[in-house]
Design a protein around this motif. Structure first.
Motif, mmCIF file in Angstrom:
data_model
loop_
_atom_site.group_PDB
_atom_site.id
_atom_site.type_symbol
_atom_site.label_atom_id
_atom_site.label_comp_id
_atom_site.label_asym_id
_atom_site.label_seq_id
_atom_site.Cartn_x
_atom_site.Cartn_y
_atom_site.Cartn_z
ATOM 1 N N ASP A 1 39.808 -41.856 -20.495
ATOM 2 C CA ASP A 1 40.644 -40.962 -21.297
ATOM 3 C C ASP A 1 40.418 -41.253 -22.778
ATOM 4 O O ASP A 1 40.584 -42.405 -23.176
ATOM 5 N N PRO A 2 40.026 -40.262 -23.570
ATOM 6 C CA PRO A 2 39.791 -38.872 -23.178
ATOM 7 C C PRO A 2 38.588 -38.758 -22.233
ATOM 8 O O PRO A 2 37.713 -39.611 -22.227
ATOM 9 N N GLU A 3 38.608 -37.685 -21.461
ATOM 10 C CA GLU A 3 37.585 -37.503 -20.447
ATOM 11 C C GLU A 3 36.215 -37.305 -21.074
ATOM 12 O O GLU A 3 36.095 -36.905 -22.232
ATOM 13 N N VAL A 4 35.184 -37.628 -20.291
ATOM 14 C CA VAL A 4 33.804 -37.358 -20.682
ATOM 15 C C VAL A 4 33.232 -36.365 -19.688
ATOM 16 O O VAL A 4 33.728 -36.221 -18.574
ATOM 17 N N ARG A 5 32.199 -35.690 -20.096
ATOM 18 C CA ARG A 5 31.516 -34.726 -19.228
ATOM 19 C C ARG A 5 30.305 -35.424 -18.620
ATOM 20 O O ARG A 5 29.632 -36.205 -19.289
ATOM 21 N N TRP A 6 30.009 -35.130 -17.367
ATOM 22 C CA TRP A 6 28.919 -35.806 -16.665
ATOM 23 C C TRP A 6 28.195 -34.844 -15.736
ATOM 24 O O TRP A 6 28.707 -33.784 -15.391
ATOM 25 N N THR A 7 26.993 -35.249 -15.333
ATOM 26 C CA THR A 7 26.212 -34.493 -14.366
ATOM 27 C C THR A 7 25.675 -35.457 -13.312
ATOM 28 O O THR A 7 25.606 -36.672 -13.549
ATOM 29 N N HIS A 8 25.319 -34.912 -12.166
ATOM 30 C CA HIS A 8 24.777 -35.749 -11.092
ATOM 31 C C HIS A 8 23.369 -36.209 -11.436
ATOM 32 O O HIS A 8 22.553 -35.438 -11.941
ATOM 33 N N GLY A 9 23.080 -37.467 -11.130
ATOM 34 C CA GLY A 9 21.718 -37.971 -11.123
ATOM 35 C C GLY A 9 21.205 -37.848 -9.705
ATOM 36 O O GLY A 9 21.913 -37.378 -8.807
ATOM 37 N N PRO A 10 19.982 -38.291 -9.459
ATOM 38 C CA PRO A 10 19.430 -38.176 -8.104
ATOM 39 C C PRO A 10 20.132 -39.107 -7.124
ATOM 40 O O PRO A 10 20.510 -40.221 -7.467
ATOM 41 N N THR A 11 20.312 -38.622 -5.899
ATOM 42 C CA THR A 11 20.776 -39.452 -4.797
ATOM 43 C C THR A 11 19.534 -39.990 -4.110
ATOM 44 O O THR A 11 18.601 -39.240 -3.840
ATOM 45 N N THR A 12 19.510 -41.306 -3.843
ATOM 46 C CA THR A 12 18.382 -41.883 -3.126
ATOM 47 C C THR A 12 18.900 -42.618 -1.901
ATOM 48 O O THR A 12 20.035 -43.085 -1.869
ATOM 49 N N THR A 13 18.034 -42.708 -0.877
ATOM 50 C CA THR A 13 18.394 -43.402 0.351
ATOM 51 C C THR A 13 17.332 -44.440 0.676
ATOM 52 O O THR A 13 16.152 -44.241 0.409
ATOM 53 N N GLY A 14 17.794 -45.535 1.251
ATOM 54 C CA GLY A 14 16.900 -46.551 1.787
ATOM 55 C C GLY A 14 16.952 -46.470 3.295
ATOM 56 O O GLY A 14 17.379 -45.458 3.866
ATOM 57 N N SER A 15 16.587 -47.546 3.960
ATOM 58 C CA SER A 15 16.606 -47.530 5.420
ATOM 59 C C SER A 15 18.034 -47.578 5.966
ATOM 60 O O SER A 15 18.282 -47.125 7.080
ATOM 61 N N CYS A 16 18.979 -48.130 5.166
ATOM 62 C CA CYS A 16 20.362 -48.206 5.649
ATOM 63 C C CYS A 16 21.370 -48.111 4.506
ATOM 64 O O CYS A 16 22.520 -48.487 4.678
ATOM 65 N N ASP A 17 20.955 -47.621 3.341
ATOM 66 C CA ASP A 17 21.859 -47.558 2.195
ATOM 67 C C ASP A 17 21.595 -46.306 1.372
ATOM 68 O O ASP A 17 20.579 -45.646 1.529
ATOM 69 N N VAL A 18 22.560 -45.992 0.516
ATOM 70 C CA VAL A 18 22.509 -44.794 -0.320
ATOM 71 C C VAL A 18 22.889 -45.196 -1.739
ATOM 72 O O VAL A 18 23.734 -46.067 -1.937
ATOM 73 N N THR A 19 22.282 -44.539 -2.721
ATOM 74 C CA THR A 19 22.687 -44.712 -4.114
ATOM 75 C C THR A 19 23.055 -43.350 -4.682
ATOM 76 O O THR A 19 22.267 -42.410 -4.602
ATOM 77 N N ARG A 20 24.263 -43.255 -5.222
ATOM 78 C CA ARG A 20 24.727 -42.067 -5.944
ATOM 79 C C ARG A 20 24.708 -42.400 -7.424
ATOM 80 O O ARG A 20 25.066 -43.511 -7.830
ATOM 81 N N ARG A 21 24.336 -41.405 -8.255
ATOM 82 C CA ARG A 21 24.220 -41.613 -9.701
ATOM 83 C C ARG A 21 24.879 -40.467 -10.461
ATOM 84 O O ARG A 21 24.871 -39.326 -10.009
ATOM 85 N N ARG A 22 25.412 -40.824 -11.642
ATOM 86 C CA ARG A 22 25.945 -39.826 -12.577
ATOM 87 C C ARG A 22 25.520 -40.205 -13.983
ATOM 88 O O ARG A 22 25.509 -41.381 -14.343
ATOM 89 N N ALA A 23 25.187 -39.189 -14.756
ATOM 90 C CA ALA A 23 24.814 -39.383 -16.158
ATOM 91 C C ALA A 23 25.891 -38.745 -17.027
ATOM 92 O O ALA A 23 26.267 -37.587 -16.812
ATOM 93 N N VAL A 24 26.371 -39.492 -18.007
ATOM 94 C CA VAL A 24 27.385 -38.976 -18.929
ATOM 95 C C VAL A 24 26.673 -38.124 -19.974
ATOM 96 O O VAL A 24 25.751 -38.588 -20.642
#
Length: 186
Positions: free
Chosen positions: A57-80
């Motif tokens: 607060d105050p809020e920031v604006r963001w967009t999605h980065g690439p989602t990547t997967t491994g053999s048993c895991d996931v990474t989510r990303r966001r860019a401000v």
């Protein structure tokens, strides 16, 4: 994959150490079966990010980065996409640090470099969370899931608050001004 994300992932690996599935906790119920699959873990990663952005607060604006997967895991990303000035960067990092500590996250590493600061933490349920400041002060967030049961992973359903830049090869540098976060005075 966007070159900035590749550089940030390399920084993460160097700063915290490779955290492949063999080092990550596996979430199990009492019967030895995985509590969640990769899609469910990706949804949990989105919830972690959503919760964080509520605390800024105050809020920031963001967009999605690439989602990547491994053999048993996931990474989510966001860019401000909000410009966070060098003068306000410390305040921004402080807001994130306090929010993560209030949520009970364990701080793993804090890089106090004035040009490329970063915070690396872990949730109680084993999700790795990070904030990395990249080129021109752009802030990136990542959530890495623990090792879970393999499954397909859909893109996030959380609506970005900035343009998504679909069809573009790279996410541009931050380009949205904020009266508070973009200000030149501390």
């Amino acid at each position: 994959m966007n070159r900035m994300w590749v550089a940030l992932v390399a920084t993460l690996v160097v700063s915290v150490g490779a955290a492949g599935c063999s080092n990550a906790p596996v979430l199990f119920d009492g019967s030895g079966k995985a509590e969640m699959n990769m899609q469910e873990a990706a949804v949990r990663a989105d919830e972690i990010l959503d919760d964080l952005f509520v605390h800024i607060d105050p809020e920031v604006r963001w967009t999605h980065g690439p989602t990547t997967t491994g053999s048993c895991d996931v990474t989510r990303r966001r860019a401000v996409m909000t410009i966070v000035s060098a003068e306000r960067r410390g305040s921004f990092l402080g807001v994130v640090d306090r929010a993560w500590r209030a949520s009970g996250y364990r701080m793993k590493s804090i890089n106090n470099d004035p040009e490329v600061p970063a915070i690396f933490a872990q949730t109680k349920d084993g999700f790795g969370v990070s904030l990395i400041v990249g080129g021109e002060g752009q802030v990136f967030f990542e959530v890495d899931t623990p090792c879970v049961e393999e499954s397909e992973v859909a893109e996030s359903t959380t609506e970005a608050t900035a343009p998504t830049y679909e069809g573009q090869e790279h996410i541009p540098r931050p380009n949205i001004r904020s009266a508070f976060w973009s200000a030149g005075a501390p």
